[in-house]
Motif scaffolding. Sequence first.
Motif, mmCIF file in Angstrom:
data_model
loop_
_atom_site.group_PDB
_atom_site.id
_atom_site.type_symbol
_atom_site.label_atom_id
_atom_site.label_comp_id
_atom_site.label_asym_id
_atom_site.label_seq_id
_atom_site.Cartn_x
_atom_site.Cartn_y
_atom_site.Cartn_z
ATOM 1 N N THR A 99 17.255 42.202 27.909
ATOM 2 C CA THR A 99 16.950 41.107 26.996
ATOM 3 C C THR A 99 16.051 40.083 27.662
ATOM 4 N N ALA A 100 15.357 39.291 26.822
ATOM 5 C CA ALA A 100 14.479 38.248 27.339
ATOM 6 C C ALA A 100 15.285 37.131 27.985
ATOM 7 N N GLU A 101 16.444 36.782 27.387
ATOM 8 C CA GLU A 101 17.197 35.656 27.949
ATOM 9 C C GLU A 101 17.664 35.955 29.370
ATOM 10 N N ILE A 104 14.722 35.402 31.662
ATOM 11 C CA ILE A 104 14.432 33.978 31.862
ATOM 12 C C ILE A 104 15.277 33.445 33.013
ATOM 13 N N GLN A 105 16.559 33.825 32.994
ATOM 14 C CA GLN A 105 17.490 33.426 34.051
ATOM 15 C C GLN A 105 16.956 33.856 35.427
ATOM 16 N N GLU A 108 13.980 31.829 36.561
ATOM 17 C CA GLU A 108 14.433 30.525 37.078
ATOM 18 C C GLU A 108 14.907 30.653 38.527
ATOM 19 N N GLU A 109 15.686 31.714 38.797
ATOM 20 C CA GLU A 109 16.194 31.914 40.157
ATOM 21 C C GLU A 109 15.040 32.124 41.147
ATOM 22 N N ALA A 112 13.276 28.859 41.898
ATOM 23 C CA ALA A 112 14.066 28.067 42.847
ATOM 24 C C ALA A 112 13.903 28.585 44.273
ATOM 25 N N ASP A 124 10.101 41.021 26.279
ATOM 26 C CA ASP A 124 9.578 40.368 25.082
ATOM 27 C C ASP A 124 8.268 39.701 25.455
ATOM 28 N N ASP A 126 6.566 37.207 24.105
ATOM 29 C CA ASP A 126 6.397 35.766 23.912
ATOM 30 C C ASP A 126 7.527 34.928 24.481
ATOM 31 N N ALA A 127 8.738 35.480 24.497
ATOM 32 C CA ALA A 127 9.908 34.659 24.833
ATOM 33 C C ALA A 127 9.922 34.204 26.289
ATOM 34 N N PRO A 130 7.634 30.109 28.162
ATOM 35 C CA PRO A 130 7.984 28.827 28.794
ATOM 36 C C PRO A 130 8.368 28.988 30.271
ATOM 37 N N ALA A 131 9.152 30.015 30.571
ATOM 38 C CA ALA A 131 9.624 30.214 31.945
ATOM 39 C C ALA A 131 8.469 30.582 32.870
ATOM 40 N N LYS A 134 6.131 27.706 33.536
ATOM 41 C CA LYS A 134 6.744 26.821 34.535
ATOM 42 C C LYS A 134 6.495 27.368 35.944
ATOM 43 N N GLN A 192 10.408 45.130 20.675
ATOM 44 C CA GLN A 192 9.543 44.106 21.270
ATOM 45 C C GLN A 192 8.708 44.621 22.438
#
Lengths: 365, 324
Positions: A99-101, A104-105, A108-109, A112, A124, A126-127, A130-131, A134, A192
Amino acid sequence: MKKLLSAVLVMVMSLSLLAGCGSATKDNASQGGNTSAEPGKQPSETAKPADNGSGAKKKFAIVFKNTGNPYGEKMMEGYKNAIEELGGEVIMKAPDQPTAEAQIQIIEELIAQKVDAIAIAANDPDALQPALTKAMDRGIKVLSLDSAVNAKSRMVHINQADPERIGRVEIQAIYDMIGGKGDIAVLSATSQATNQNTWIEWMKKELQDPKYKDMKLVKVAYGDDLRDKSVSETEGLLKSFPNLKGIIAPTTVGIAAAGKVLTDKGLKGKVQLTGLGLPSEMAEYIESGVCQWMYLWNPIDVGYLAGYAADNLVKGSITGKVGDKFNAGRLGDKEVVQDGEGTQVMLGDPFKFDAKNIGEWKKVY
Amino acid sequence: MLQRVILDKRDFKLKTVFFQWEWMLVLLFILVNVMNANLSPYYLDYDNLRDATMGFLDKAFIVLPMVFVMILADIDISVASIVALSSVVMAVLYNSGVPMVLAILISLAVGTLAGLINGLLIVKFKELSAVIVTLITMILYRGIAYIILEDQASGNFPAWFKFFGWGYIGGVPFILIAFVMLAILFGIVLHKTTFGRTVYAIGSNPTASMFSGVQVNRVKLIVFTLTGLMSAVTAVFLTSKMGSTRPNVANMYELEVIAMVVLGGISTAGGKGKMIGAIIAVFLVGLLRYGLGLINVAAQTQLIIIGALLIVSVLIANLKRRKS
């Protein structure tokens, strides 16, 4: 109670701060020690923290769609080979769910951890924008491979083969197998998956040729690159479309699942199968004739090329604009070309696997 | 400062047998933080920690009402499907020309309605347990989401919508502020109001509550409706974070949420547990996963560690009950 708790929280934070300072001044040699109180906690091969000094190795991350995908493992292996040749440090990650979510996690890791480059096969298009935006804002070089993210979320995409060729070749193959007449269906990955969707678009364009007037694409089914879902989707296709003559599965998980279903139901010769598959997984079906021939490229090379592209992005010798040229180790010189709104690097043409050559290739990957 | 709830006496005795669950969670929380700080040089960085909360807090909104559900000795496994349905409805409405604010409000209403349907089915069909009812609606709601969007993605939201998932107020993530405020609100309702006391009473003995004139059905209806609403709130934050949505979003969220509530010391047998426990559990699991991710522990290994933590916590909770 609340007062007590807030006091405790303050204590926690200060304690962990102290612990952090303590460890920062300690020699890094103690870091590899088994300090964990948790079972099964294996510091991974990248657990050795690099100093933030200038002499540190550059860190190259690769993120695949999900774990337990042999194709993805080969791709990550290729990336690792390239980065090790170049003397960098590799971080290989994949979520347990496609999954995209979850991705994203992971991004982020990686942000960091201040990695230098992230190569990602996206769940995905497009999803992740944002990540990944960044990440790029923090100076991390971002590229996609295999399954692209949209042009705004990346600097360059590593394309395994020309999507137009893949789409058209698949239709030509199924045309030859079923004698140009009858219903056909596509068994894809997730709805997707950017790469699969592009290939399916080209399949539909190829089908508009009058030569295919007796062939009908009845359905595009999605097995989500999960083995059990791909099996049940294949069974669903066979039930819903009794006149089905051919299945195209442009994904390694899907084609293997379909091969299994057709074999178990004794449909060899009645329903034809082609698509993109791993030789080692598909050898038995190609040898038995359930799938007469199929196509793929070498996923190891896709990852390898991504590794060299990432390295050049980090060095600054390319920026991902059209016309950039770089050397990709054993793959020779490569050039960045236009791809819709973004840019990409092409690996080459799809390769055909049939009964004649599968014997030697099944040992390779 | 323990409130005088019905279980006060028993709780008090337990404390002499075993130290309190919430304190153990606090200790675990300290342990996780110290461990993470020692394992990764990147852990103790204000910006990173701040942004890490944005990663795991989206599902935490469902934890708050789930505490109520589980104190009632019920369970709701349809929450992830409600997230998917609300999210899909929001995206489809916006892309068919409805203003974004209205689309968000309608999606909250859809979640509330889904929760209400759960509640109605549970109070109307007493012979079916909550797990069966919500299993049915879990399949139903996600099915509707698939019918609406047919395995496709939908997005292209206005730029301001990104604020929910990525925005800050005074340097603090908006999602963190929203969660803390709602957590305080839910905590007050559970521990300081008659409604909260009623929830405990029903959970520890539904039959007795019924005979003493407690509106069991009304309480259950309110709790399940609230759960639906909070699932829709999660949908808003999650959709904003991804910028697009698909019918398969929030996969497995129901299990993660229930795991956090159980780890928070809320007994599945009902009538026991505190809101603060579940809130600590949210941060505990979230920061543990983040720490493991920072040192690049494989996804499957992370699951094993979280699973082990849960087994231990459930075992200890049962030992406590046996001793009492």
